[in-house]
Design an enzyme around this catalytic site. Structure first.
Site, mmCIF file in Angstrom:
data_model
loop_
_atom_site.group_PDB
_atom_site.id
_atom_site.type_symbol
_atom_site.label_atom_id
_atom_site.label_comp_id
_atom_site.label_asym_id
_atom_site.label_seq_id
_atom_site.Cartn_x
_atom_site.Cartn_y
_atom_site.Cartn_z
ATOM 1 N N GLY A 1 17.564 -14.855 7.565
ATOM 2 C CA GLY A 1 16.805 -14.432 8.745
ATOM 3 C C GLY A 1 16.098 -15.617 9.370
ATOM 4 C CB THR B 1 19.182 -20.262 1.863
ATOM 5 O OG1 THR B 1 19.371 -19.343 2.937
ATOM 6 C CG2 THR B 1 19.716 -21.629 2.236
ATOM 7 C CB THR C 1 11.267 -16.817 4.088
ATOM 8 O OG1 THR C 1 10.960 -15.427 4.239
ATOM 9 C CG2 THR C 1 10.582 -17.302 2.835
ATOM 10 C CB ILE C 2 8.213 -14.495 8.143
ATOM 11 C CG1 ILE C 2 9.088 -13.278 7.815
ATOM 12 C CG2 ILE C 2 8.726 -15.201 9.388
ATOM 13 C CD1 ILE C 2 8.933 -12.123 8.802
ATOM 14 C CG ASP C 3 10.081 -12.287 3.675
ATOM 15 O OD1 ASP C 3 9.633 -11.882 4.759
ATOM 16 O OD2 ASP C 3 11.238 -12.047 3.290
ATOM 17 N NE ARG D 1 -4.762 8.667 18.777
ATOM 18 C CZ ARG D 1 -4.167 8.480 19.944
ATOM 19 N NH1 ARG D 1 -3.882 7.247 20.345
ATOM 20 N NH2 ARG D 1 -3.846 9.496 20.708
ATOM 21 C CG HIS E 1 13.005 -8.528 1.128
ATOM 22 N ND1 HIS E 1 13.518 -9.126 0.009
ATOM 23 C CD2 HIS E 1 13.868 -7.554 1.457
ATOM 24 C CE1 HIS E 1 14.648 -8.535 -0.314
ATOM 25 N NE2 HIS E 1 14.890 -7.591 0.557
ATOM 26 C CB VAL F 1 7.440 -8.598 17.360
ATOM 27 C CG1 VAL F 1 6.240 -9.326 17.915
ATOM 28 C CG2 VAL F 1 8.033 -7.677 18.404
HETATM 29 O O1 F6P Z 1 13.404 -12.297 4.970
HETATM 30 C C1 F6P Z 1 12.872 -12.231 6.232
HETATM 31 C C2 F6P Z 1 12.901 -10.827 6.756
HETATM 32 O O2 F6P Z 1 12.338 -10.817 8.050
HETATM 33 C C3 F6P Z 1 12.219 -9.787 5.864
HETATM 34 O O3 F6P Z 1 10.826 -9.802 6.004
HETATM 35 C C4 F6P Z 1 12.883 -8.525 6.334
HETATM 36 O O4 F6P Z 1 12.891 -7.567 5.310
HETATM 37 C C5 F6P Z 1 14.286 -8.979 6.646
HETATM 38 O O5 F6P Z 1 14.228 -10.364 6.869
HETATM 39 C C6 F6P Z 1 14.904 -8.323 7.853
HETATM 40 O O6 F6P Z 1 16.209 -8.749 7.958
HETATM 41 P P1 F6P Z 1 17.178 -8.555 9.204
HETATM 42 O O7 F6P Z 1 16.748 -9.508 10.275
HETATM 43 O O8 F6P Z 1 18.519 -8.881 8.679
HETATM 44 O O9 F6P Z 1 17.010 -7.153 9.666
#
Ligand code: F6P
Length: 377
Positions: free
Chosen positions: A15, A115, A135-137, A172, A181, A299
């Site tokens: 991603g 990767t 990774t953003i994760d 609310r 992930h 986003v």
């Molecule tokens: O690993 C980065 C990530 O954005 C996760 O946070 C998310 O679960 C996944 O990729 C989404 O993957 P895709 O872009 O294949 O829908």
């Protein structure tokens, strides 16, 4: 023209995230500085298998520091399990043959956990590789941080800030679903930075009654809105079923998981309901308070990298250039404290860095009265 010291290929896989172009620029500029020829491999490992390789000159990496995405393109394809003409094939030998055909001395792979594993497989198949933690994760092992995380955390935090004002106006509950992930770093970081009242992480299974009670406690003290940051990978505590699921079990109807598995077998791709929607429905029922859901989705992966990420990417990329110059291959360029350092890929591949439940950020969240779904606040 001086003779080249060697040739590297660069690819971006998995991603995308903000900062990929900044890293490509850092690696390419530093490698050129040390006299290396640079090639770009398109669309991740698929481009290597299909021998789609383009030369990268100084002009190609000029002006891209701030650009989101990756100009090389990305894919989630793995060399050893690649869909080829309707079949899944092991294309490792083809990948290695193309690496040799292009006279590469090293393949620099920018990517997350998948990767790292794929690069390590190629290393074992005879290639030299270098990897960078993307990774953003934020869940790559052996590095303090991954690039892309800070940029995504900024997006998610700004979203929570905006949700705060509307949640306050309408009294609310607003639930914001955040990517990551199986790791809760992004949700925890943005949740703390945005002042979320409840933060739910994959690492801490949640209990709906506990969350509902915390939300009602806020109401009792005059706080009429609540923000819940939910990581996409959250799980309920064992034995905790939603009211709906309890009902469906009584009727002996198939579980949601079974329905999705069966659909897959039948070649139908069902879109799963976001976890935040299920939680919202349950909390609305239990508290009687109106709930709304925002799922941030991709986003979080788009747009320009933050200054923090631009600096990090440039540091990591140029460190990779230095390692190439020293012919120090087969490692991850990791962040350790204030330094970028090589870590052998064998120590990284196949591991995942999730949030330890005794991490200081967890304690920080609890001390500002954030419910983490396991205990009432
Ligand atoms: O690993 C980065 C990530 O954005 C996760 O946070 C998310 O679960 C996944 O990729 C989404 O993957 P895709 O872009 O294949 O829908």
């Amino acid at each position: 023209m001086p003779k080249s010291k060697g040739t590297i290929g660069i690819l971006t896989a998995g991603g995308d995230c903000p900062g990929l172009n900044a890293v490509i620029r850092g690696v390419a500029k530093a490698a050129m500085h040390y006299g290396w020829k640079v090639l770009g491999v398109q669309d991740g490992f698929r481009g290597l298998v299909e021998n789609r390789v383009v030369p990268i000159e100084s002009i190609n990496v000029s002006g891209i520091l701030t650009h989101g995405g990756t100009f090389l393109g990305s894919s989630r394809d793995k060399p050893h399990k690649m869909p080829m003409g309707g079949k899944i094939m092991d294309m490792t030998e083809v990948a290695v043959a193309n690496y040799k055909k292009q006279r590469m001395d090293c393949l620099v792979c920018l990517g997350g956990n998948g990767t790292q594993k794929n690069a390590y497989r190629l290393q074992k198949a005879g290639m030299n590789v270098l990897t960078l933690p993307k990774t953003i994760d934020n869940d790559v092992a052996e590095t303090d941080i991954t690039f892309g995380f800070d940029s995504a955390m900024n997006v998610a935090t700004e979203a929570i800030d905006r949700l705060h004002t509307t949640a306050t106006s309408h009294h609310r509950i607003i639930i914001c679903e955040i990517m990551g992930h199986d790791a809760g770093w992004l949700c925890l970081g943005a949740g703390i930075a945005g002042g979320a009242d409840v933060i739910l992480l994959p690492e801490i299974p949640y209990n709906l009654d506990v969350i509902a009670e915390s939300l009602l406690n806020r109401r009792r003290t005059g706080k009429r809105f609540s923000i819940i940051a939910v990581a996409e990978g959250v799980q309920p505590q064992q034995g905790e079923d939603s009211d709906e699921e309890k009902g469906s079990k009584k009727k002996k109807s198939p579980s949601e998981d079974e329905i999705f598995k069966q659909a897959k077998v039948n070649g139908i791709h069902l879109v799963q309901e976001p976890v935040a929607s299920r939680i919202a429905r349950e909390l609305q029922t239990r508290t009687g308070v109106e709930a709304r859901v925002t799922s941030l989705g991709h986003v979080q992966r788009g747009g320009s990298p933050t200054p923090f990420d631009r600096l990090l990417c440039t540091r990591l990329g140029t460190k990779a250039g230095e390692l190439l110059a020293a012919r120090h291959f087969n490692c991850l360029v990791a962040v350790k404290g204030n330094r970028c350092e090589p870590v052998p890929l064998s120590k990284v591949a196949g591991k995942k860095r999730i949030v330890p439940t005794d991490h200081p950020w967890i304690q920080t969240a609890r001390l500002v009265e954030t419910c983490l779904g396991d205990r009432t606040v």
